[in-house]
Design an enzyme around this catalytic site. Structure first.
Site, PDB file in Angstrom:
ATOM      1  N   ASP A 102      -1.813   5.940 -10.842  1.00  0.00           N
ATOM      2  CA  ASP A 102      -1.729   4.545 -11.298  1.00  0.00           C
ATOM      3  C   ASP A 102      -2.734   4.346 -12.449  1.00  0.00           C
ATOM      4  O   ASP A 102      -2.885   5.236 -13.281  1.00  0.00           O
ATOM      5  CB  ASP A 102      -1.955   3.606 -10.112  1.00  0.00           C
TER       6      ASP A 102
ATOM      7  N   ASP B 109      -5.742   2.677  -8.150  1.00  0.00           N
ATOM      8  CA  ASP B 109      -6.370   3.003  -9.431  1.00  0.00           C
ATOM      9  C   ASP B 109      -7.648   3.826  -9.220  1.00  0.00           C
ATOM     10  O   ASP B 109      -8.287   3.736  -8.176  1.00  0.00           O
ATOM     11  CB  ASP B 109      -6.750   1.715 -10.162  1.00  0.00           C
TER      12      ASP B 109
ATOM     13  N   ASP C 152      -8.307  -0.703 -13.874  1.00  0.00           N
ATOM     14  CA  ASP C 152      -7.530  -1.937 -13.931  1.00  0.00           C
ATOM     15  C   ASP C 152      -8.379  -3.121 -13.495  1.00  0.00           C
ATOM     16  O   ASP C 152      -9.117  -3.061 -12.504  1.00  0.00           O
ATOM     17  CB  ASP C 152      -6.278  -1.816 -13.073  1.00  0.00           C
TER      18      ASP C 152
ATOM     19  N   ARG D  89      -1.917   1.372 -22.582  1.00  0.00           N
ATOM     20  CA  ARG D  89      -2.916   0.485 -21.986  1.00  0.00           C
ATOM     21  C   ARG D  89      -4.345   0.873 -22.399  1.00  0.00           C
ATOM     22  O   ARG D  89      -5.172   1.218 -21.565  1.00  0.00           O
ATOM     23  CB  ARG D  89      -2.782   0.439 -20.459  1.00  0.00           C
TER      24      ARG D  89
END
Ligand code: NAG
Length: 315
Positions: free
Chosen positions: A158, A129, A162, A214
């Site tokens: 990615d 990430d 996160d 997301r």
């Protein structure tokens, strides 16, 4: 003396006008002042510690590694294909104009970390990430600029930001997330509830645009999401797997799913402008955040937030 001050003031105004992206002065010693990062003793990062400026990947990697208090300033453009691990009690600052390209930052099993004014782009999935926070506590992400592009398939990169594996005390403020497929995953997986139920994250005063999904996707824990602007993302806030979200005074345009649930996530929503679409998440029981905070009147959120986000601090 008076003339001097006027001239000085005029010069200062001119220099601000010449670089409109810098909107605020800040100190490298600042500590978290909003949200969950202020709890449990607060988040001070490396405040008061020695200051090192880095201009290469090797220097960055070694400067941030230890768990002793320190401030690391990134200057210029650093490129690579790797995630750099940041130690505890560390503040990482990006100078205006600095950038990490292909280089992510990882906060893994650490505590008390501040990442501010850092711009990160195009971190390949093989590196991980752009910002990855796992099994960590007391983390303040402020004024970061995170992006890639949407010219590749969704797994070429990615996540942008996160926050997984039971992280607690995380605050994300004044940041810009854009031009990416999978923006911000909170909670590792559907079967990681035992660990991720502890998660606590605050997202305040951020700008999210041109993202596929997301924004964030939030599993199991508690999330407080206020004063954010969301423009032209496919997807909205996804509350999942028993997550309890408090969603206040956010503004959306361009999505028909601004706030929705998967597998029984919950949300208490107040004061939002869903841009003509509807909140479909079941009402939860997270009604009061465990700290003081300032809501911007929803009609003013766009004008007060969008111009301030990202790498807009000078030190
Ligand atoms: C909130 O709701 C969840 C899910 O139903 C439940 O497990 C939890 O105990 C509730 N919390 C409070 C404070 O009522």
């Amino acid at each position: 003396m008076k003339f001097f001050s006027v001239a000085f003031f005029a010069a200062a105004v001119q220099s601000v006008l010449a670089s409109p992206s810098i909107v605020k002065r800040a100190s490298v010693n600042d500590v978290a002042n909003v949200g969950y990062a202020t709890l449990n003793g607060g988040t001070t990062g490396g405040s008061g510690g020695p200051v090192t400026t880095v201009t290469t990947l090797d220097a960055l990697t070694s400067a941030v590694a230890s768990d002793t208090a320190k401030i690391v300033i990134i200057s210029g453009t650093i490129t690579g294909n790797v995630a750099v691990r940041v130690g505890s009690h560390t503040t990482v600052i990006g100078n205006p104009g600095s950038s990490l390209v292909g280089v992510g930052l990882r906060v893994l099993e650490k505590t008390n970390v501040i990442i501010r004014n850092v711009k990160i782009s195009k971190v390949l999935a093989e590196a991980g990430d752009a910002l990855g926070i796992q099994q960590a506590s007391q983390v303040w992400i402020d004024h970061v600029d995170l992006s890639s592009d949407r010219d590749h398939d969704k797994d070429f990169y990615d996540g942008l930001l996160d926050i997984t594996h039971g992280c607690t005390g995380v605050t994300v403020t004044n940041s810009k997330l854009y031009d990416h497929w999978k923006a911000s995953l909170v909670g590792h997986s559907d079967n990681n509830g035992a660990e991720d139920v502890a998660i606590t994250v605050t997202y305040a005063n951020n700008y999210w645009t041109d993202l596929n999904s997301r924004t964030p996707s939030f599993r199991f824990g508690h999330g407080h999401i206020f004063n954010n602007v969301f423009d032209d993302n496919n997807d909205g806030i996804n509350t999942r797997d028993g997550a309890q979200l408090l969603v206040e005074n956010n503004v959306w345009t361009g999505t028909d799913k601004p706030l929705y649930d998967t597998d029984e996530g919950f949300a208490v929503a107040r004061g939002n402008d869903f841009g003509g679409a509807s909140n479909t998440a079941p009402v939860g029981n997270f009604t009061t955040a465990p700290y003081a905070y300032s809501l911007i009147a929803v009609a003013n959120v766009r004008s007060q937030v969008v111009s301030q986000v990202g790498q807009t601090l000078s030190f």
